[in-house]
Write an enzyme that holds these catalytic residues in place. Structure first.
Site: not given
Ligand code: C5P
Length: 243
Positions: A58, A60, A63, A216
């Site tokens: 991931d 992203k 460029d 989490r």
């Molecule tokens: O801990 P949690 O379940 O919130 O983690 C969600 C993951 O998905 C994290 O790595 C976060 O950066 C990613 N993410 C997100 N929302 C987005 C894109 C990516 O929460 N729109």
């Protein structure tokens, strides 16, 4: 396949390896983002891929087309199973990325799945307008998802609340990777934390998600393996019940 992808939002390879050893077999794969990649570099991708883990890189990419194509080839050589680019880089950039993935496959490796990031969920209508986009976030998401599909991308990352509209617009085979999973079996171990546009695992799958990115609610649980199994069971049951 198990649709749960674990966000390895940890600061070190040691922490990532401990987590993957705990969860191996109970989840579908792991997402490595800029925190872990910047700390540990490509070796953590290579190490996990060599252990047979599916890695969603991931980073992203955003460029000029030639540079993104080179990054996609490099990530393919590391063994990434899935990776993403910003759809707002445009159709030519996404086509170059998809073609680079095709070339990686013909070099004897499986073709990585190519995913586009549409609109970051942190961007409100006001923030979009401030960068010159006057569609609503929901309209812009579907607009960019259709562009990603036309460019040969395999799918998009989308918040759970956008999933159904993308599924309608882009059809049954387009991949939708959905973070923001809270509630249902994901509620046992964590609150919403900083996520605001959330959905329970089963509801997100019913809305049309292909994969759920979960951090989490699993990584912060007292028993992460059990939490992963409960969330995966809810996700799989919701789709099985549809059939
Ligand atoms: O801990 P949690 O379940 O919130 O983690 C969600 C993951 O998905 C994290 O790595 C976060 O950066 C990613 N993410 C997100 N929302 C987005 C894109 C990516 O929460 N729109």
């Amino acid at each position: 396949m198990n649709p749960i992808l674990i966000a390895l939002d940890v600061p070190s390879a040691a922490a990532a390896l401990a987590l993957t050893d705990t969860l191996r077999g109970s989840v579908g794969g792991y997402k490595i983002g800029s925190q872990l990649f910047t700390a540990e570099g490509p070796s953590i991708v290579r190490t996990l891929a060599e252990r047979g883990d599916k890695i969603f890189l991931d980073l992203k990419f955003h460029d000029i087309p030639n540079t993104v194509a080179g990054a996609v080839e490099s990530a393919s050589h590391l063994g990434a199973w899935m990776m993403n680019v910003h759809a707002s880089g445009g159709q030519a950039m996404m086509s170059a990325a998809a073609e680079a993935a095709d070339r990686a496959a013909t070099a004897g490796r499986p073709r990585p799945l190519m995913i586009a990031v549409t609109v970051l969920t942190s961007m409100s209508a006001e923030v979009l307008a401030s960068v010159g986009v006057h569609r609503s976030p929901a309209e812009q998401v579907v607009y960019l998802a259709l562009m990603a599909k036309a460019a040969g991308m395999d799918g998009v990352v989308a918040s759970p609340l956008e999933t159904a509209a993308i599924r309608d617009a882009c059809g049954p085979d387009f991949l939708i990777v959905t973070p923001g999973i809270r509630g249902g079996s994901a509620e046992q171990t964590s609150g919403r934390q900083d996520q605001s546009r959330t959905m329970a695992p089963g509801d997100a799958m019913r809305a049309g998600a292909s994969y759920l990115v979960v951090g989490r609610p699993i990584t912060g649980a007292s028993d992460p393996r059990r939490a992963a199994q409960d969330i995966a069971a809810e996700a799989v049951a919701s789709v099985t019940n549809l059939n």
